[in-house]
Every structure is written in C-alpha cells, then in structure tokens.
Scaffold this active site. Sequence first.
Site, PDB file in Angstrom:
ATOM      1  N   HIS A  47      18.454   9.950  12.755  1.00 44.49           N
ATOM      2  CA  HIS A  47      18.932   9.477  11.443  1.00 44.49           C
ATOM      3  C   HIS A  47      18.524   8.024  11.189  1.00 44.49           C
ATOM      4  O   HIS A  47      19.196   7.297  10.455  1.00 44.49           O
ATOM      5  CB  HIS A  47      20.457   9.595  11.338  1.00 44.49           C
ATOM      6  CG  HIS A  47      20.985  10.951  11.675  1.00 44.49           C
ATOM      7  ND1 HIS A  47      21.026  11.977  10.761  1.00 44.49           N
ATOM      8  CD2 HIS A  47      21.482  11.459  12.834  1.00 44.49           C
ATOM      9  CE1 HIS A  47      21.541  13.060  11.325  1.00 44.49           C
ATOM     10  NE2 HIS A  47      21.817  12.777  12.590  1.00 44.49           N
ATOM     11  N   SER A  52      -3.207  -7.908   0.778  1.00 42.96           N
ATOM     12  CA  SER A  52      -2.698  -7.861  -0.591  1.00 42.96           C
ATOM     13  C   SER A  52      -3.586  -8.704  -1.490  1.00 42.96           C
ATOM     14  O   SER A  52      -4.109  -9.741  -1.074  1.00 42.96           O
ATOM     15  CB  SER A  52      -1.262  -8.401  -0.619  1.00 42.96           C
ATOM     16  OG  SER A  52      -0.875  -8.700  -1.949  1.00 42.96           O
ATOM     17  N   LYS A 107       0.161 -10.690   3.797  1.00 40.24           N
ATOM     18  CA  LYS A 107       0.384  -9.261   3.994  1.00 40.24           C
ATOM     19  C   LYS A 107      -0.673  -8.605   4.882  1.00 40.24           C
ATOM     20  O   LYS A 107      -1.856  -8.902   4.795  1.00 40.24           O
ATOM     21  CB  LYS A 107       0.423  -8.531   2.655  1.00 40.24           C
ATOM     22  CG  LYS A 107       1.616  -8.868   1.782  1.00 40.24           C
ATOM     23  CD  LYS A 107       2.931  -8.467   2.411  1.00 40.24           C
ATOM     24  CE  LYS A 107       3.067  -6.979   2.572  1.00 40.24           C
ATOM     25  NZ  LYS A 107       3.155  -6.265   1.264  1.00 40.24           N
ATOM     26  N   GLU A 132      -0.502   5.009   5.671  1.00 44.35           N
ATOM     27  CA  GLU A 132       0.046   5.404   4.374  1.00 44.35           C
ATOM     28  C   GLU A 132      -0.839   6.461   3.712  1.00 44.35           C
ATOM     29  O   GLU A 132      -0.336   7.394   3.073  1.00 44.35           O
ATOM     30  CB  GLU A 132       0.181   4.180   3.472  1.00 44.35           C
ATOM     31  CG  GLU A 132       1.249   3.210   3.960  1.00 44.35           C
ATOM     32  CD  GLU A 132       1.272   1.893   3.194  1.00 44.35           C
ATOM     33  OE1 GLU A 132       2.172   1.091   3.445  1.00 44.35           O
ATOM     34  OE2 GLU A 132       0.367   1.680   2.349  1.00 44.35           O
TER      35      GLU A 132
END
Length: 466
Positions: free
Chosen positions: A160, A281, A287, A294
């Site tokens: 969880h 980025s 970043k 992804e």
Amino acid sequence: MAGEGDKMMAGRFVGSRDPVMEMLSASITYDQRLAEVDIQGSIAYAKALEKTGILPKSEMEKILSGLEKISEEWSKGAFVVKHTDEDIHTANERRLKELIGDIAGKLHTGRSRNDQVVTDLKLFMRNSLSVISSHLLQLIKTLVERAAIEIDVILPGYTHLQKAQPIRWSQFLLSHAVALTRDSERLGDVKRRMNVLPLGSGALAGNPLEIDRELLRSELDFASISLNSMDAISERDFVVEFLSFATLLMVHLSKMAEDLIIYSTSEFGFVTLSDTYCTGSSLMPQKKNPDSLEVIRSKAGRVFGRLAAILMVLKGLPSTYNKDLQEDKEAVFDVVDTLNAVLQVATGVISTLQINKENMERALSPEILSSDLALYLVHKGMPFRQAHIDTGKAVHLAETKGIPINNLSLDDLKSISPLFGSDVSQVFNFLNSVEQYTAMGGTAKSSVSAQIDHLREQLKRLKEQA
C-alpha cells in the site's frame, strides 16, 4: 491512374473506384513489412504448383528467379511501390509480371489473398517473436545477475506504498524477473500454437489442385497443417494471443517502471538512474526526469489499446475472411516495435542504475519490525492473534510517547504482556529479520540464492526453447 485492365479484379468491375475509398482500403503503406515473407510464401507455392503439373519446371524456374530479383530489390531499397499497388501481394505480383511477363499470372492459381496474407503474417510474427524473446531473456538475465551481485543490500519493503517489512534488494529485483519468466513462457506458448500452416486453404473452401500441403509445410518450416480451410483463413487467435501476452508483459514492465520511478525520487533516493535514460526540463535546470521509465509505463496503455481494438473487430465478424481483418497487421507491427524498444530500454535502465545503499539503510525504521515483535511473542507461546493485538498496543504506546518502538523500556513492554523479556532487544535487528524468512521464496540469503540458481537454470531452458 492505371487502366482498369491492370487491376486484379478488373473483369468484374467497371469504372473507377472512389479515390478516398482506394486510400481507405489500401494497406501497402504499412504491409510492405511483409515483403520478404510474402516472397518466401510465393516461392514455396510455386514449387507446389510445379509438383501438381500446373507449372512446367521451366516456368517455375522463371518465377523463382523473378521472385529472387524482387527480394533483392526490397533488401536494397530499390523496389518502387506504385500508387496502383493496393497491398504487398499485388505489388510483388505486379513487379513479377514486369520482370517475367504473363507467366507471373500463374502463380496465384488456386491461391487466395485470404490464405496468402495469414501465412505472411504468421511468418513475420514467427521471426519477430524470436527477436522479442531474445530481448526479454536478456532483461531477465540482467535482473538476475544484478540480484546476485547486490544480495547483501537491505531496504524497506512496501505494501500500500507504506513501509511493511525489511527485504533484500535482490528480492525486489527477482520479483520482477519471476514475473517476466512467466511472460517468456507465455510467448513460447504463442509461438507453438501459431506455428500451423494456413497456405493451401484458398479463399475458404480449400485448394482444388491437390496441392501438396506437406511440401508447403516443409518449405516454410511450419510444425503442422491447418485442419479446416474456413477456420484457417479467418482465425486470428494468434494475433490476439500475442497482443494478450504483450499486454501482460507491459503491465509487468509498467509496475517495475513505477517502482523505480518512486525509488529514484529525492523523497526516497534509493536508486540513481543513468543520465543516458533521463531527460531534463525546458524550464527547471535542476530537473532529472525518468523519462525512459515513464515512457515504458505509458506504452502499456498503447499496447492494451491494440488488444482491445482487435478484439472489438473480431467479435462482430461472420465466418471466413472479411476486410475488417486488415486491421490485424498495424496492431502487430506497432506492438512488435513497441516491445523491441521497451525491452531494450528496460535492460539498459536496470544495467546502468546505481543503488544508494546508505539511503536504503536509513529508511529502515524500527516499526517495520513490528511483525517480528509479534513473532517473538508467538515463540514465547502466545497465539498469533493475541500477539498481533499486543504488538499493536506496543506500536500505539510508542506513538503516544513519540519514540521509536525499539526505545520502549522493558517495563513499558511488560505492561502490555509479561512474556516480554530482556531478550526482546534482539528483535530489533534488520539482518536478523530478513534471515528468518528461510522458507522457499523468502528473503533470507539462502532463499534468495536458491531463487537465483533456479532462475539461471530456467533461463537456460527458455533460451533453448527460443
């Protein structure tokens, strides 16, 4: 626009077709990828026609020579597709006629594009699935060998998305390797069931020339011959099974990608991804985005979409061939390309990432040993359900006091149960915790080592089968 006499079915139709209809119906823009396997099928069929007596040997040799010339043109990028070519079959036949004349028209005797295209697709997929299998096995091997090297690293395990129990980093890696071995086995099942020859089934009723289908099977290296012509030309079970396999594989890869994305965040800091598999980025210079993972995660949706689409196409069809089945090829091509890319990137990510052992160890907090504390009471003779309750009381007491559970005094613990003794301090040791899970499949070192040995042997078998 070429004259209608050049069209395959010009004898039945008059006038010209709507140009938008032509565009919608044509598949040559993408089924060019079947060029080589289409030629392989035609070479085999020409030999079978010669055996029936339909083709004299001299004409067969001309056809084979022409087909070899066309194959050479495709391999060199010299084949010229014309706007009148509806699909790869008509393109190759048109070119064959240009090379050897009207004898080319004999090649299609007794053969339909219905049995031709499904044969082509099976040949293409058989080759493609072997490549996918190789990439998949390499990813599994990368996970297993990394697990063997980093077997002594311990970190929190999560359920969880909450800290649960300590595990070995290797146990995490192997959890994904095991799922991927199931995918590899499923892929082998798809390859075996797909390896049935449909060529010689004609349009739907079969072949009227007593064509030697065993010769066709041998020439094209299929394991067996289709039993029923109507089923053979229309069944796309092998496409659905491949897309189903691919969907489940992508679900597994997506889960692995999600885990690693979380572990690579600054909040966790368990792993650092190689710059090779990250981007930055356009606005924020600091970043470092895990774009590789992804993209893998997103491709799962794309592949599932292909499966859902082909199932929707198939569920509404009557028996035998319908033009709707043209949708199968783009789905297969897209998913083959997706899997080949994703598997190679995933292997690259796993092989190049760095683990941050110190961050993993810092994340090991005493409360994740609460189940160990309950087992301590079990070993003292307390029923597990009561031990669970008493340990929960200890957790609550520690939270109330604002201290870690291992900082509770012995008097605090005895106030909950008289079974707590001075040896309770031995519970709060992360290495001891993981080492108690010695049962098969557990996270003890002996068990993890056994998993690694098992997977190495399994990889050998899977590679032999591939």
